[in-house]
Design an enzyme around this catalytic site. Structure first.
Site, PDB file in Angstrom:
ATOM      1  N   ARG A 120       3.980 -21.526   9.660  1.00 58.91           N
ATOM      2  CA  ARG A 120       3.948 -20.689  10.960  1.00 58.91           C
ATOM      3  C   ARG A 120       4.622 -19.369  10.839  1.00 58.91           C
ATOM      4  NH1 ARG A 120       4.792 -25.537  13.258  1.00 58.91           N
ATOM      5  NH2 ARG A 120       2.781 -26.500  13.835  1.00 58.91           N
ATOM      6  N   LYS A 142      -0.275  -4.479   8.782  1.00 54.27           N
ATOM      7  CA  LYS A 142      -1.696  -4.957   8.615  1.00 54.27           C
ATOM      8  C   LYS A 142      -1.858  -5.772   7.236  1.00 54.27           C
ATOM      9  CE  LYS A 142      -4.487  -1.736  11.604  1.00 54.27           C
ATOM     10  NZ  LYS A 142      -5.787  -0.729  11.513  1.00 54.27           N
ATOM     11  N   GLU A 184      -5.275   9.851   0.247  1.00 50.07           N
ATOM     12  CA  GLU A 184      -4.604   9.427   1.490  1.00 50.07           C
ATOM     13  C   GLU A 184      -3.486  10.346   1.750  1.00 50.07           C
ATOM     14  OE1 GLU A 184      -5.709   7.257   3.680  1.00 50.07           O
ATOM     15  OE2 GLU A 184      -6.748   5.830   2.159  1.00 50.07           O
ATOM     16  N   LYS A 226       3.445   7.992   8.921  1.00 51.70           N
ATOM     17  CA  LYS A 226       2.799   6.334   9.229  1.00 51.70           C
ATOM     18  C   LYS A 226       3.967   5.762  10.396  1.00 51.70           C
ATOM     19  CE  LYS A 226       0.151   2.584   8.051  1.00 51.70           C
ATOM     20  NZ  LYS A 226      -0.646   1.839   6.929  1.00 51.70           N
ATOM     21  N   GLU A 237      -4.272  -0.272  19.646  1.00 51.25           N
ATOM     22  CA  GLU A 237      -4.387  -0.385  20.694  1.00 51.25           C
ATOM     23  C   GLU A 237      -4.728   0.842  21.459  1.00 51.25           C
ATOM     24  OE1 GLU A 237      -2.610  -5.023  21.444  1.00 51.25           O
ATOM     25  OE2 GLU A 237      -1.526  -3.193  21.824  1.00 51.25           O
ATOM     26  N   ARG A 241      -3.149   4.984  16.236  1.00 53.67           N
ATOM     27  CA  ARG A 241      -3.279   4.422  14.774  1.00 53.67           C
ATOM     28  C   ARG A 241      -4.680   4.712  14.257  1.00 53.67           C
ATOM     29  NH1 ARG A 241      -0.064  -1.077  12.440  1.00 53.67           N
ATOM     30  NH2 ARG A 241      -1.042  -0.546  10.368  1.00 53.67           N
ATOM     31  N   ASN A 245      -7.397   6.938  10.278  1.00 59.57           N
ATOM     32  CA  ASN A 245      -8.496   6.743   9.628  1.00 59.57           C
ATOM     33  C   ASN A 245      -9.548   7.683   9.274  1.00 59.57           C
ATOM     34  OD1 ASN A 245      -8.170   4.010   8.967  1.00 59.57           O
ATOM     35  ND2 ASN A 245      -8.982   3.214  10.777  1.00 59.57           N
ATOM     36  N   HIS A 248     -12.264   7.931   7.229  1.00 60.84           N
ATOM     37  CA  HIS A 248     -12.588   6.434   6.829  1.00 60.84           C
ATOM     38  C   HIS A 248     -13.931   5.928   7.081  1.00 60.84           C
ATOM     39  CE1 HIS A 248      -8.783   6.797   5.087  1.00 60.84           C
ATOM     40  NE2 HIS A 248      -8.852   5.521   4.932  1.00 60.84           N
ATOM     41  N   HIS A 252     -16.082   4.196   4.259  1.00 58.95           N
ATOM     42  CA  HIS A 252     -16.523   2.753   4.106  1.00 58.95           C
ATOM     43  C   HIS A 252     -18.157   2.662   4.087  1.00 58.95           C
ATOM     44  CE1 HIS A 252     -12.809   1.872   6.679  1.00 58.95           C
ATOM     45  NE2 HIS A 252     -12.482   1.638   5.302  1.00 58.95           N
ATOM     46  N   HIS A 265     -11.251   3.607  -3.193  1.00 53.56           N
ATOM     47  CA  HIS A 265     -10.956   3.893  -1.939  1.00 53.56           C
ATOM     48  C   HIS A 265     -10.601   5.393  -1.655  1.00 53.56           C
ATOM     49  CE1 HIS A 265     -10.467   3.251   2.218  1.00 53.56           C
ATOM     50  NE2 HIS A 265      -9.197   3.694   2.126  1.00 53.56           N
TER      51      HIS A 265
HETATM   52  P1  NAD Z   1      -4.930  -2.225  -6.100  1.00 53.99           P
HETATM   53  O1  NAD Z   1      -3.914  -3.188  -5.419  1.00 53.99           O
HETATM   54  O2  NAD Z   1      -6.195  -3.239  -6.552  1.00 53.99           O
HETATM   55  O3  NAD Z   1      -4.273  -1.610  -7.238  1.00 53.99           O
HETATM   56  C1  NAD Z   1      -5.072  -0.821  -8.180  1.00 53.99           C
HETATM   57  C2  NAD Z   1      -5.083  -1.174  -9.444  1.00 53.99           C
HETATM   58  O4  NAD Z   1      -3.729  -0.451 -10.003  1.00 53.99           O
HETATM   59  C3  NAD Z   1      -5.096  -2.653  -9.930  1.00 53.99           C
HETATM   60  O5  NAD Z   1      -5.624  -2.676 -11.055  1.00 53.99           O
HETATM   61  C4  NAD Z   1      -3.581  -2.773 -10.114  1.00 53.99           C
HETATM   62  O6  NAD Z   1      -3.262  -3.966 -10.997  1.00 53.99           O
HETATM   63  C5  NAD Z   1      -3.150  -1.786 -10.797  1.00 53.99           C
HETATM   64  N1  NAD Z   1      -1.852  -1.325 -10.623  1.00 53.99           N
HETATM   65  C6  NAD Z   1      -0.957  -1.352  -9.554  1.00 53.99           C
HETATM   66  N2  NAD Z   1       0.278  -0.889  -9.610  1.00 53.99           N
HETATM   67  C7  NAD Z   1       0.396  -0.430 -10.972  1.00 53.99           C
HETATM   68  C8  NAD Z   1       1.316   0.307 -11.705  1.00 53.99           C
HETATM   69  N3  NAD Z   1       2.621   0.466 -11.196  1.00 53.99           N
HETATM   70  N4  NAD Z   1       0.951   0.513 -12.865  1.00 53.99           N
HETATM   71  C9  NAD Z   1      -0.320   0.064 -13.560  1.00 53.99           C
HETATM   72  N5  NAD Z   1      -1.138  -0.286 -12.736  1.00 53.99           N
HETATM   73  C10 NAD Z   1      -0.873  -0.697 -11.669  1.00 53.99           C
HETATM   74  O7  NAD Z   1      -5.123  -1.135  -4.926  1.00 53.99           O
HETATM   75  P2  NAD Z   1      -4.516  -0.047  -3.954  1.00 53.99           P
HETATM   76  O8  NAD Z   1      -5.389   1.146  -4.040  1.00 53.99           O
HETATM   77  O9  NAD Z   1      -3.138  -0.025  -4.414  1.00 53.99           O
HETATM   78  O10 NAD Z   1      -4.815  -0.938  -2.614  1.00 53.99           O
HETATM   79  C11 NAD Z   1      -6.221  -1.074  -2.021  1.00 53.99           C
HETATM   80  C12 NAD Z   1      -6.159  -2.426  -1.176  1.00 53.99           C
HETATM   81  O11 NAD Z   1      -5.163  -1.900  -0.127  1.00 53.99           O
HETATM   82  C13 NAD Z   1      -7.424  -2.520  -0.441  1.00 53.99           C
HETATM   83  O12 NAD Z   1      -7.853  -4.012  -0.653  1.00 53.99           O
HETATM   84  C14 NAD Z   1      -7.136  -2.089   0.863  1.00 53.99           C
HETATM   85  O13 NAD Z   1      -7.799  -2.843   1.870  1.00 53.99           O
HETATM   86  C15 NAD Z   1      -5.852  -2.251   1.131  1.00 53.99           C
HETATM   87  N6  NAD Z   1      -5.126  -1.441   2.185  1.00 53.99           N
HETATM   88  C16 NAD Z   1      -4.410  -1.868   3.174  1.00 53.99           C
HETATM   89  C17 NAD Z   1      -3.732  -1.085   4.031  1.00 53.99           C
HETATM   90  C18 NAD Z   1      -2.907  -1.754   5.062  1.00 53.99           C
HETATM   91  O14 NAD Z   1      -2.581  -0.904   6.056  1.00 53.99           O
HETATM   92  N7  NAD Z   1      -2.478  -3.042   5.071  1.00 53.99           N
HETATM   93  C19 NAD Z   1      -3.890   0.207   4.138  1.00 53.99           C
HETATM   94  C20 NAD Z   1      -4.624   0.722   3.098  1.00 53.99           C
HETATM   95  C21 NAD Z   1      -5.338  -0.121   1.955  1.00 53.99           C
HETATM   96 MG    MG Z   2      -7.389   4.201   3.562  1.00 59.27          MG
END
Ligand code: NAD
Ligand code: MG
Length: 367
Positions: A120, A142, A184, A226, A237, A241, A245, A248, A252, A265
């Protein structure tokens, strides 16, 4: 070292930004001697950082277990959540354990979601290692996993207990991933902060050299922007926030249309922001000079300003009609009204959006 606090009533937490943080036990607050922890990471990051973090935490008196997941967006799944739960149960982790997410947004989102429901809800710490996760995914609570029928469809709002941003992690990050994070960052400038956009124009070369001072300033400015938005609209809401995007909805659509294979992305966001700016220009809200200025900065950040894999504009529009923000069949889009300013617009004519998608792709190709 730069430090800020997200203030959310009972759920305040610090964000610490510096180089070398992972070498010091003090950085890992709120962990203390006698605590138990489970570090979640992937096969790419484990060989780079796991043993040194283990040494630091064990010297500080933390009993640490770990789980290493395969690398990739497709592992942001309920199946991985089950693996984390099983490992926690096998190693006798109770309600007072702490999950530690070491990785990019995929590991961060997975770990946060696992923390939100294990027994939980347990504590978790974010250690983002991609530029994108350091300026975006690790902050704001998130958390989610993907479902076969949609990305991020299962998740929770669940804030971490702290975010530890060690800039040194970026030294290993592949260039394309680094640029994806820059998209970003540029988004924060376009959507919220003209002065920051100008700073990016002046400092893009230093950022690309991964200069520690430039990165430190840049990451903390993004975290500040942020954080402020999260504090005013934690659960997405009141529309604030949503401004995060910018570009985006278009992005998407590009990602869906190309099956998430061809574009990172941030690359899709780069093109998406230009499409949003183009829409704004057609609505008489944005100048051509500013579009050119944005294009120049994106290009310097080694980001695409055109489709480099076939994109069908009409299918993109159809994907956009399935966006969560669509109301009564009318698109709601975040539109820049100047560099540093953005607003949500409703009821934009679909033909204008379609023309913006087409023209962004075509105009760029003619350059
Ligand atoms: P990711 O986590 O897939 O990382 C990208 C690649 O880089 C992976 O292969 C990873 O292993 C590698 N990597 C990470 N750190 C490294 C380092 N220091 N050295 C070498 N390689 C490294 O991708 P991302 O772009 O970090 O994140 C994308 C994800 O984040 C998506 O799933 C997206 O939905 C999510 N996201 C969430 C939020 C949120 O608010 N929660 C916001 C934006 C994106
Ligand atoms: Mg984004």
């Amino acid at each position: 070292m730069k430090k800020m606090t997200i203030t959310l009533g009972q759920r305040n937490y610090p964000i610490t930004i510096s180089s070398g943080l992972l070498n010091h036990f003090d950085s890992f607050e709120p962990l203390k001697k006698g605590d138990q922890g489970m570090l979640v990471t992937n096969q790419t990051l484990a060989p780079l950082y796991l043993s040194s973090i283990r040494t630091v935490l064990e010297q500080g008196g933390v009993r640490l277990d770990h789980i290493i997941l395969p690398d990739g967006e497709k592992y942001k799944s309920l199946a991985s959540i089950e693996l984390i739960f099983s490992e926690l149960l096998r190693k006798w982790h109770g309600r007072h354990t702490t999950l530690i997410a070491l990785g990019g947004g995929v590991i961060g989102d997975l770990t946060g979601f696992a923390a939100s429901c294990y027994q939980r809800g347990i504590r978790y710490i974010q250690i983002p290692t991609t530029l994108l996760a350091q300026v975006d995914a690790s902050i704001g609570g998130k958390t989610a996993v993907n479902h076969q029928l949609g990305k991020n469809m299962i998740g929770a709002f669940y804030q971490p207990a702290s975010v530890i941003i060690d800039i040194d992690c970026l030294s290993h990050l592949p260039m394309r991933q680094f640029s994806s994070g820059l998209a970003e960052i540029i988004k924060y400038g376009i959507a919220f902060d003209f002065n920051f956009f100008c700073w990016l124009e002046d400092n893009m070369d230093s950022l690309l050299r991964r200069d520690i001072d430039a990165l430190s300033h840049c990451i903390s400015r993004c975290c500040q922007i942020k954080s402020k938005i999260i504090m005013d609209d934690e659960r997405d809401e009141n529309g604030l926030r949503a401004l995060l995007n910018l570009g985006h909805t278009y992005a998407h659509a590009i990602e869906t249309e190309t099956n998430y294979i061809f574009y990172l992305h941030g690359e899709a966001v780069s093109i998406g922001m230009l499409m949003a700016a183009q829409t704004a220009q057609k609505l008489g809200l944005f100048s051509r000079t500013d579009i050119i200025r944005i294009k120049k900065l994106l290009l310097r950040a080694k980001l695409p300003i055109q489709g480099f894999h076939q994109i069908d504009p009409k299918s993109c529009l159809l994907h956009m009609m399935h966006d969560k923000k669509v109301m009564n069949g009318k698109l709601r889009l975040i539109i820049p009204t100047a560099i540093g300013q953005s607003e949500i617009y409703e009821g934009i004519d679909n033909e204008i959006v379609l023309a913006s998608i087409k023209e962004t792709l075509m105009l760029s190709m003619n350059q």
